[in-house]
Motif scaffolding. Structure first.
Motif, PDB file in Angstrom:
ATOM      1  N   GLN A   1      51.237  -3.782   3.684  1.00  0.00           N
ATOM      2  CA  GLN A   1      51.296  -4.932   2.774  1.00  0.00           C
ATOM      3  C   GLN A   1      49.879  -5.453   2.631  1.00  0.00           C
ATOM      4  O   GLN A   1      49.291  -5.937   3.590  1.00  0.00           O
ATOM      5  CB  GLN A   1      52.199  -6.023   3.351  1.00  0.00           C
TER       6      GLN A   1
ATOM      7  N   GLU B   1      49.456 -11.050   0.061  1.00  0.00           N
ATOM      8  CA  GLU B   1      50.340 -12.108   0.558  1.00  0.00           C
ATOM      9  C   GLU B   1      51.535 -12.253  -0.376  1.00  0.00           C
ATOM     10  O   GLU B   1      51.390 -12.238  -1.595  1.00  0.00           O
ATOM     11  CB  GLU B   1      49.560 -13.432   0.615  1.00  0.00           C
ATOM     12  N   GLY B   2      52.725 -12.349   0.193  1.00  0.00           N
ATOM     13  CA  GLY B   2      53.921 -12.555  -0.604  1.00  0.00           C
ATOM     14  C   GLY B   2      54.661 -11.278  -0.966  1.00  0.00           C
ATOM     15  O   GLY B   2      55.803 -11.334  -1.392  1.00  0.00           O
ATOM     16  N   ASN B   3      54.015 -10.126  -0.845  1.00  0.00           N
ATOM     17  CA  ASN B   3      54.696  -8.850  -1.098  1.00  0.00           C
ATOM     18  C   ASN B   3      55.397  -8.377   0.171  1.00  0.00           C
ATOM     19  O   ASN B   3      55.024  -8.766   1.273  1.00  0.00           O
ATOM     20  CB  ASN B   3      53.696  -7.769  -1.529  1.00  0.00           C
TER      21      ASN B   3
END
Length: 141
Positions: free
Chosen positions: A30, A33-35
């Motif tokens: 990843q 951020e947020g995925n």
């Protein structure tokens, strides 16, 4: 740990299949951020992200494998300068720990101003009429 050191998330797991011959490893990463972490493959991540992920995985294996030396060729392919510097720092930290084997890093270029340590030896092989004469090389203090 190595993934966290450069502010990305990653994990490695066993990819179980129907037969033992089909088993493998699955790396999930990843970068944003947020995925959610996604399987590392040739379609989802950029070439630089794949290079970063692969190098971090290989660096993490060093703590668990024994060999007389390690050789890495052109780790910086596809990396932007920021990630190239971060990976070099991780390789340096890992390779300069006590009781680690020699590490040979072969590359056509290195970024300027990389942090070198007394445990490192840098050998530059150059050729051509623009080469700096050996007497003009700066001395390592």
């Amino acid at each position: 740990t190595y993934f966290r050191n450069i502010a990305i998330s990653g994990s490695v797991s066993l990819a179980e299949r129907e037969t033992f011959e089909e088993y493998g490893i699955q790396i999930k990463v990843q970068f944003r951020e947020g995925n959610v972490p996604q399987v590392l493959d040739g379609f989802t991540q950029s070439g630089g992200e794949r290079s970063v992920s692969t190098m971090l995985y290989l660096i993490s294996l060093q703590d668990y494998t024994k060999c007389p030396f390690r050789l890495v060729d052109e780790i910086n392919q596809g990396m932007d300068p920021t990630n190239e510097k971060l990976i070099f720092e991780e390789i340096s930290r890992s390779a300069c720990k006590p009781n680690q084997p020699q590490l040979f890093l072969v590359t056509p270029k290195l970024l300027p101003n990389l942090q070198l340590t007394p445990e490192m030896t840098v050998c530059c092989v150059m050729n051509g009429h623009y080469m700096l004469p050996q007497d003009d090389w700066p001395k390592f203090a």
